[in-house]
Design an enzyme around this catalytic site. Structure first.
Site, PDB file in Angstrom:
ATOM      1  N   ASP A  21     105.513  17.909 -77.390  1.00  0.00           N
ATOM      2  CA  ASP A  21     106.549  16.871 -77.447  1.00  0.00           C
ATOM      3  C   ASP A  21     107.807  17.437 -76.627  1.00  0.00           C
ATOM      4  O   ASP A  21     108.064  18.598 -76.860  1.00  0.00           O
ATOM      5  CB  ASP A  21     106.766  16.740 -79.199  1.00  0.00           C
ATOM      6  CG  ASP A  21     107.518  15.381 -79.052  1.00  0.00           C
ATOM      7  OD1 ASP A  21     106.770  14.364 -79.654  1.00  0.00           O
ATOM      8  OD2 ASP A  21     108.648  15.038 -78.810  1.00  0.00           O
TER       9      ASP A  21
ATOM     10  N   ASP B 160     108.061  18.192 -71.050  1.00  0.00           N
ATOM     11  CA  ASP B 160     108.504  16.889 -70.446  1.00  0.00           C
ATOM     12  C   ASP B 160     107.106  16.618 -69.589  1.00  0.00           C
ATOM     13  O   ASP B 160     106.672  17.413 -68.578  1.00  0.00           O
ATOM     14  CB  ASP B 160     109.542  17.133 -69.394  1.00  0.00           C
ATOM     15  CG  ASP B 160     109.798  15.951 -68.821  1.00  0.00           C
ATOM     16  OD1 ASP B 160     109.190  14.989 -68.611  1.00  0.00           O
ATOM     17  OD2 ASP B 160     111.122  15.714 -68.278  1.00  0.00           O
TER      18      ASP B 160
ATOM     19  N   TYR C 185     106.963  -1.076 -69.237  1.00  0.00           N
ATOM     20  CA  TYR C 185     106.241  -0.525 -70.057  1.00  0.00           C
ATOM     21  C   TYR C 185     104.855  -1.079 -70.013  1.00  0.00           C
ATOM     22  O   TYR C 185     103.910  -0.553 -69.895  1.00  0.00           O
ATOM     23  CB  TYR C 185     106.817  -0.533 -71.478  1.00  0.00           C
ATOM     24  CG  TYR C 185     105.944  -0.235 -72.473  1.00  0.00           C
ATOM     25  CD1 TYR C 185     105.815   1.276 -72.843  1.00  0.00           C
ATOM     26  CD2 TYR C 185     105.021  -1.057 -73.274  1.00  0.00           C
ATOM     27  CE1 TYR C 185     104.870   1.737 -73.718  1.00  0.00           C
ATOM     28  CE2 TYR C 185     104.240  -0.411 -74.207  1.00  0.00           C
ATOM     29  CZ  TYR C 185     104.260   0.931 -74.560  1.00  0.00           C
ATOM     30  OH  TYR C 185     103.236   1.250 -75.514  1.00  0.00           O
TER      31      TYR C 185
END
Length: 254
Positions: A36, A62, A157
């Protein structure tokens, strides 16, 4: 335990659906890497797993960074000696807002695609050579039920998750000879996750509107998804690849 001694990486594992995936994989016997960008969240999930008797470690990553995703794969192999399962769950969603497609900035678009599309590719790219060498692996991508309904006000998205669906098919075709299964889960609307709660501009009454459109007319919870995830991560799905599985209470049917 259906996943005893398997090693699983879950990106975006520090909260929401990712946390639920991590906890269930560990419950089924897997050693879980909670990956994460927020290391504090990841460490909290690791503590939950360890308190329940499981094995886990946290890794800050990342997913849009090639060097960091390569580091994730390397650290996993150094710690657990192998990688059996990759769950590409990390996504740029909570940072989005419901707004017209003309209101999004180029920077918002690029960040969404960098995490949601390039991130899936980079994480997969990092683990695939190891899986190819072992002639075995499970890659589970997480799309979204929004790709089937033309969800308005979330164009970056939704379109990025449509790309994840298509990538799943391409990857499955290319990796089948190596006995690597690549499948995709399409969750429905899960309002209780932190990501959904943080998104601004949600249309009034949206929760109820979606619920009444489902065949199973109740809100979806993270626990509704974990059984499908375990199935796709286990040997029970060894002859299934390139598929998109809807887990949405019957909202979308094809």
């Amino acid at each position: 335990m259906r996943l005893k001694d398997r090693v699983a990486i879950v990106t975006g594992g520090g909260r929401g659906l990712g946390r639920a995936y991590c906890l269930k994989l560990a419950e089924e016997g897997a050693k879980v890497v909670v990956a994460d960008i927020n290391i504090d969240n990841a460490n909290n999930v690791v503590k939950e797993i360890e308190n329940a008797g499981g094995e886990s470690f946290a890794f800050k990553v990342d997913v849009s960074s090639e060097s960091e995703t390569e580091g994730l794969a390397k650290a996993t192999i150094e710690k657990f000696e192998k990688i059996d399962i990759l769950v590409n769950n990390a996504a740029y969603m909570a940072e989005c807002s419901y707004k017209p497609l003309t209101a999004y900035t180029v920077e918002e678009w690029d960040r969404c695609y960098s995490v949601n599309v390039k991130g899936v590719w980079l994480c997969s790219k990092a683990v695939i050579p190891h899986m190819q060498e072992r002639k075995k692996g499970k890659i589970i991508n997480i799309a979204s039920g929004t790709i089937h309904i033309g969800q308005p006000l979330l164009l970056p998205y939704v379109s990025s998750k449509g790309a994840v669906h298509v990538m799943t098919r391409c990857m499955a075709r290319e990796l089948g000879d190596f006995n690597i299964n690549v499948n995709c889960i399409s969750p429905g609307y899960v309002p209780e996750t932190e990501g959904m709660q943080q998104m601004a501009g949600k249309p009034l009454g949206m929760d109820m509107q979606i619920t009444v459109m489902q065949s199973i007319r109740r809100q979806q919870h993270p626990r509704d998804l974990v059984g499908t995830l375990v199935f796709l991560a286990s040997d029970d799905s060894n002859f299934i690849t390139g598929q998109l599985i809807e887990v949405d209470g019957g909202l979308a049917m094809h």
